[in-house]
Enzyme design. Structure first.
Site, PDB file in Angstrom:
ATOM      1  N   ARG A  69       0.799  -1.221   0.000  1.00 58.47           N
ATOM      2  CA  ARG A  69       0.000   0.000   0.000  1.00 58.47           C
ATOM      3  C   ARG A  69       0.833   1.272   0.000  1.00 58.47           C
ATOM      4  O   ARG A  69       0.351   2.325  -0.396  1.00 58.47           O
ATOM      5  CB  ARG A  69      -1.037  -0.063   1.120  1.00 58.47           C
ATOM      6  CG  ARG A  69      -2.102  -1.132   0.798  1.00 58.47           C
ATOM      7  CD  ARG A  69      -3.083  -1.378   1.916  1.00 58.47           C
ATOM      8  NE  ARG A  69      -2.492  -1.959   3.091  1.00 58.47           N
ATOM      9  CZ  ARG A  69      -2.261  -3.257   3.286  1.00 58.47           C
ATOM     10  NH1 ARG A  69      -2.551  -4.116   2.355  1.00 58.47           N
ATOM     11  NH2 ARG A  69      -1.736  -3.684   4.401  1.00 58.47           N
ATOM     12  N   GLU A 106       2.654  -7.546  13.829  1.00 63.98           N
ATOM     13  CA  GLU A 106       1.794  -7.867  14.966  1.00 63.98           C
ATOM     14  C   GLU A 106       1.221  -9.270  14.848  1.00 63.98           C
ATOM     15  O   GLU A 106       0.784  -9.853  15.820  1.00 63.98           O
ATOM     16  CB  GLU A 106       0.684  -6.823  15.140  1.00 63.98           C
ATOM     17  CG  GLU A 106      -0.399  -6.861  14.090  1.00 63.98           C
ATOM     18  CD  GLU A 106      -1.457  -5.807  14.305  1.00 63.98           C
ATOM     19  OE1 GLU A 106      -2.203  -5.893  15.293  1.00 63.98           O
ATOM     20  OE2 GLU A 106      -1.529  -4.892  13.479  1.00 63.98           O
TER      21      GLU A 106
END
Length: 182
Positions: A69, A106
């Site tokens: 992105r 994460e």
């Protein structure tokens, strides 16, 4: 620093176009989806404009975009401020000689690669991605750039998840975000 805290009126339109997808890519993750932002030309343009307004005239010679992105936001910013765009890619996506940096996400681990020679020592660089969560990806991007002698001026993201304290992993490097989600 966040444009939201400065209460720029364009931020509301950007915020309302970001979709939250629960339990993606795995249970417990609240995924911040910018693809819905891209469907709104005005909100997308405002996103790019806010970054360009911040970085125009800052003598930035490199915009490094993090796959994937960061590839959406980085090139138009680079073109508008007169900088080159350097893609930071996942492993085995770049032909030729690369340097690599592994990092923890994460929800797993990954690696970024950059072409050898894409960035020269002492170039002033901006790192761009859509989101900062735990900060591992941005830290890896900064490490790649600094290993070749670039000066990372700032990191820029559309979204920050401040509760995950990713900003703490940037070792004091400035971070500019448009929208925060708690």
């Amino acid at each position: 620093m966040s444009a939201y805290r400065d209460e720029d009126p364009r931020i509301h339109g950007i915020r309302t176009q970001i979709r939250v997808v629960p339990n993606f890519p795995q249970p417990g993750i609240m995924f911040q989806d910018i693809t819905t932002l891209l469907l709104d030309p005005k909100a997308f343009k405002n996103t790019i404009d806010l970054f360009v307004e911040r970085y125009k005239g800052k003598n930035i010679s490199v915009v490094a975009g993090v796959e994937a992105r960061g590839f959406i936001f980085g090139p138009p910013i680079a073109l508008a401020i007169g900088a080159k765009f350097v893609p930071l890619r996942k492993p085995r996506k770049l032909p030729g000689e690369v340097i690599s940096e592994k990092y923890i996400l994460e929800y797993g681990s990954d690696c970024l690669e950059m072409h050898v020679g894409a960035i020269k020592p002492h170039e002033r660089a901006l790192v761009v991605d859509d989101l900062i969560a735990t900060g591992g990806t941005l830290r890896a991007a900064m490490n790649l750039l600094e290993r070749v002698g670039a000066e990372v001026i700032e990191c820029a993201c559309v979204i920050e998840l401040p509760d995950l304290k990713g900003r703490d992993r940037l070792n004091g490097k400035p971070l500019f975000v448009l929208v925060e989600y708690h």
